[in-house]
Enzyme design. Structure first.
Site, short mmCIF file in Angstrom:
data_model
loop_
_atom_site.label_atom_id
_atom_site.label_comp_id
_atom_site.label_asym_id
_atom_site.label_seq_id
_atom_site.Cartn_x
_atom_site.Cartn_y
_atom_site.Cartn_z
N ASP A 87 5.53 4.73 -1.04
CA ASP A 87 4.68 3.75 -1.70
C ASP A 87 3.52 4.38 -2.46
O ASP A 87 2.83 3.70 -3.21
CB ASP A 87 4.11 2.77 -0.66
CG ASP A 87 5.19 1.81 -0.21
OD1 ASP A 87 6.04 1.48 -1.03
OD2 ASP A 87 5.17 1.40 0.97
N HIS B 290 3.85 8.45 7.78
CA HIS B 290 5.10 7.72 7.97
C HIS B 290 5.53 7.89 9.41
O HIS B 290 5.33 8.95 10.00
CB HIS B 290 6.19 8.26 7.03
CG HIS B 290 7.32 7.31 6.87
ND1 HIS B 290 8.36 7.26 7.77
CD2 HIS B 290 7.56 6.36 5.93
CE1 HIS B 290 9.19 6.31 7.38
NE2 HIS B 290 8.74 5.75 6.28
N1 ACO Z 1 -4.91 7.74 6.84
C1 ACO Z 1 -5.67 8.34 7.80
N2 ACO Z 1 -5.22 8.63 9.04
C2 ACO Z 1 -3.95 8.31 9.32
C3 ACO Z 1 -3.10 7.71 8.37
C4 ACO Z 1 -3.62 7.42 7.09
N3 ACO Z 1 -2.86 6.86 6.16
N4 ACO Z 1 -1.88 7.49 8.93
C5 ACO Z 1 -1.96 7.95 10.18
N5 ACO Z 1 -3.21 8.45 10.41
C6 ACO Z 1 -3.66 9.12 11.65
C7 ACO Z 1 -3.90 8.10 12.76
O1 ACO Z 1 -5.24 7.66 12.76
C8 ACO Z 1 -3.55 8.91 13.98
O2 ACO Z 1 -4.61 9.80 14.23
P1 ACO Z 1 -5.00 10.22 15.75
O3 ACO Z 1 -3.77 10.90 16.29
O4 ACO Z 1 -6.19 11.11 15.63
O5 ACO Z 1 -5.32 8.91 16.46
C9 ACO Z 1 -2.38 9.77 13.53
O6 ACO Z 1 -2.57 9.93 12.11
C10 ACO Z 1 -0.99 9.16 13.79
O7 ACO Z 1 -0.95 7.87 13.20
P2 ACO Z 1 -0.25 6.60 13.82
O8 ACO Z 1 -0.88 5.37 13.26
O9 ACO Z 1 -0.20 6.75 15.32
O10 ACO Z 1 1.23 6.79 13.29
P3 ACO Z 1 2.31 5.65 13.20
O11 ACO Z 1 3.63 6.33 13.14
O12 ACO Z 1 2.09 4.61 14.25
O13 ACO Z 1 1.99 4.92 11.80
C11 ACO Z 1 1.97 4.42 9.48
C12 ACO Z 1 2.67 5.20 10.61
C13 ACO Z 1 1.84 2.94 9.86
C14 ACO Z 1 2.84 4.51 8.22
C15 ACO Z 1 0.57 5.04 9.24
O14 ACO Z 1 0.70 6.39 8.85
C16 ACO Z 1 -0.25 4.27 8.20
O15 ACO Z 1 -0.92 3.31 8.56
N6 ACO Z 1 -0.19 4.69 6.89
C17 ACO Z 1 -0.86 3.94 5.85
C18 ACO Z 1 -0.04 2.70 5.45
C19 ACO Z 1 1.21 3.05 4.67
O16 ACO Z 1 1.20 3.83 3.72
N7 ACO Z 1 2.33 2.40 5.06
C20 ACO Z 1 3.62 2.56 4.36
C21 ACO Z 1 4.62 3.26 5.21
S1 ACO Z 1 6.10 3.54 4.29
C22 ACO Z 1 6.88 2.05 4.34
O17 ACO Z 1 6.77 1.25 5.21
C23 ACO Z 1 7.75 1.79 3.22
#
Ligand code: ACO
Length: 428
Positions: free
Chosen positions: A364, A307
């Protein structure tokens, strides 16, 4: 000066005010920096940028705190109802008994939609995703209520649009589903509460009697409360920025629905179930899928994990996980997908990759499992989220307009070509 910050650019120092919120959050106000120094700030994805000062929702991602207008999400989920929470978010205070009765009566009275909405609905092919249908029908309300386009409407006129929208969204949502499966639509039943009326419009059909299961209606009402607002997320920011151009509330909320649709935002609840089903059909080897999620060359991400702001736990996920157990038990549903979800969560919570990046289950991760148990089809999950988030979007839109916020218009750092001569290929 203690409440100011200095920034040094090209040898010049600029003093910037520091704003402090009621929960002691601090922000450097850079709004005048460009005028003073010619320099802007850049922050792709607005990861460290506050776009507004808001009195609606407080969340502390480190401590896992979420409060609507000062009330904890845990207390509201346990004791309140979705319509009461809607009133709280939109008008800032819990309603008195009389205010609540009037609000509920008004919402109940406006559940019907113009018959011509059906014609629009029938124009959509059955394969249309219900989120696209929902946002279209919401935007179409500007045609049925053209007075809503006037940016200088009185408070009472705006209140009427608010009531109409909250009342009609479940009707649009249920009708988008009926259209998808080729069934006749059901008209609202104003003798029922908000959640029960929606469930009846979704699931009743002319060939059978239909009674709403109170366990299902209660669980749905709680889910709607948990989704009702989440401060400046992607869809709320969209609603505010569209509304900042003085576009109507219907157009702004329609844009918010589209922002919510994406799998990185509200669309994650659908993506979680699809992911869990894939894992199940693939033999249920959670370790294999964990490895895929960690592999930077593999686009797969563990949906429902991570998140932007919660870096400890998502308080909504905690409530929902328990609710999922309760609902499945009460309804006697045994869903193998829940076991896969629990297994994945257990492994992720002790896996160094997820620990290092502070990736925890978000709202979610478990909501889809409850929706499934309640009989909601997978591609309607994000629609359920939209019904829940509506009062939050309305509150954000109303606050932005009442605070007379300027039009949202970020700047950029240009990285394209410098000026060059046009090559004439003689096309004129
Ligand atoms: N699975 C694996 N790796 C992940 C995940 C995941 N679900 N989420 C983040 N990471 C990793 C990224 O690859 C990144 O790794 P790195 O630092 O080695 O490059 C690190 O964790 C940080 O992730 P970011 O994408 O930079 O974080 P950001 O804050 O931009 O994204 C997000 C947040 C979009 C929610 C992300 O965690 C994600 O895509 N999760 C899966 C989708 C999801 O569940 N979305 C619902 C969010 S809740 C809502 O909107 C109601």
């Amino acid at each position: 000066m203690s409440n100011s910050a200095q920034i040094n650019v090209d040898g010049n120092t600029y003093e910037l005010p520091v704003i402090e919120g009621t929960e002691n959050e601090k922000a450097i106000d850079i709004s005048k920096l460009r005028g003073q120094s010619g320099v802007i700030t850049i922050d792709p994805g607005f990861k460290n940028t506050g776009s507004t000062q808001s009195a609606i929702t407080f969340l502390d991602g480190e401590k896992g705190i979420l409060r609507y207008r000062g009330y904890s999400i845990e207390e509201l989920a346990e004791k309140s109802s979705f319509l009461e929470v809607s009133y709280l978010l939109i008008y800032g205070e819990l309603p008195t008994a009389e205010q609540y009765a009037n609000f509920k009566k008004d919402i109940t009275r406006h559940t019907m939609v113009h018959e011509d909405v059906k014609k629009i609905l029938e124009g959509f092919p059955s394969v249309a995703h219900p989120m696209g249908v929902l946002s279209s029908l919401v935007c179409a309300q500007t045609a049925f209520y053209p007075e809503s386009l006037d940016p200088n409407r009185s408070g009472e006129e705006v209140d009427l649009s608010i009531v109409r929208l909250i009342a009609k969204l479940p009707t649009f949502a249920a009708w988008s589903y009926k259209n998808q499966i080729g069934h006749p639509v059901n008209y609202p039943d104003n003798s029922l509460d908000y959640a029960s009326n929606f469930l009846k419009m979704m699931f009743a059909n002319p060939a059978e009697n239909f009674d709403v299961d109170p366990v299902v209606a209660d669980a749905l009402d709680k889910l709607l409360i948990l989704h009702a607002d989440h401060e400046q997320n992607c869809s709320a920011s969209t609603v505010r920025i569209v509304g900042s151009s003085h576009a109507s509330m219907y157009a702004s909320i329609s844009a918010g629905i589209n922002a919510l649709w994406g799998p990185l935002h509200g669309g994650a609840n659908q993506a979680v179930i699809e992911m869990l089903e894939n894992i199940k059909n693939d033999g249920g080897d959670t370790k294999k899928w964990m490895a895929k999620a960690k592999d930077k060359d593999d686009p797969f991400r563990l949906m429902g994990f991570g998140h932007r702001v919660y870096k400890n736990f998502d308080p909504r996920a905690r409530i929902i996980k328990k609710a999922a157990d309760d609902v499945l038990e009460k309804l006697g549903v045994n869903d193998p997908i829940l076991d896969i979800a629990k297994g994945l969560e257990e492994e992720a919570l002790k896996d160094q990759y997820f620990v290092d990046r502070k990736l925890y289950p978000n709202v979610d991760f478990y909501s889809g499992i409850i929706y499934r148990a309640l009989g909601i089809p997978t591609d309607m999950f994000t629609v359920m989220f939209a019904i829940g988030r509506l009062p939050g979007w309305i509150a954000q839109w109303k606050e932005m307009r009442e605070n007379k916020e300027p039009i949202g218009r970020p700047r950029q750092v240009y990285t394209g070509y410098n000026e060059r001569s046009y090559t004439d290929i003689g096309q004129r």
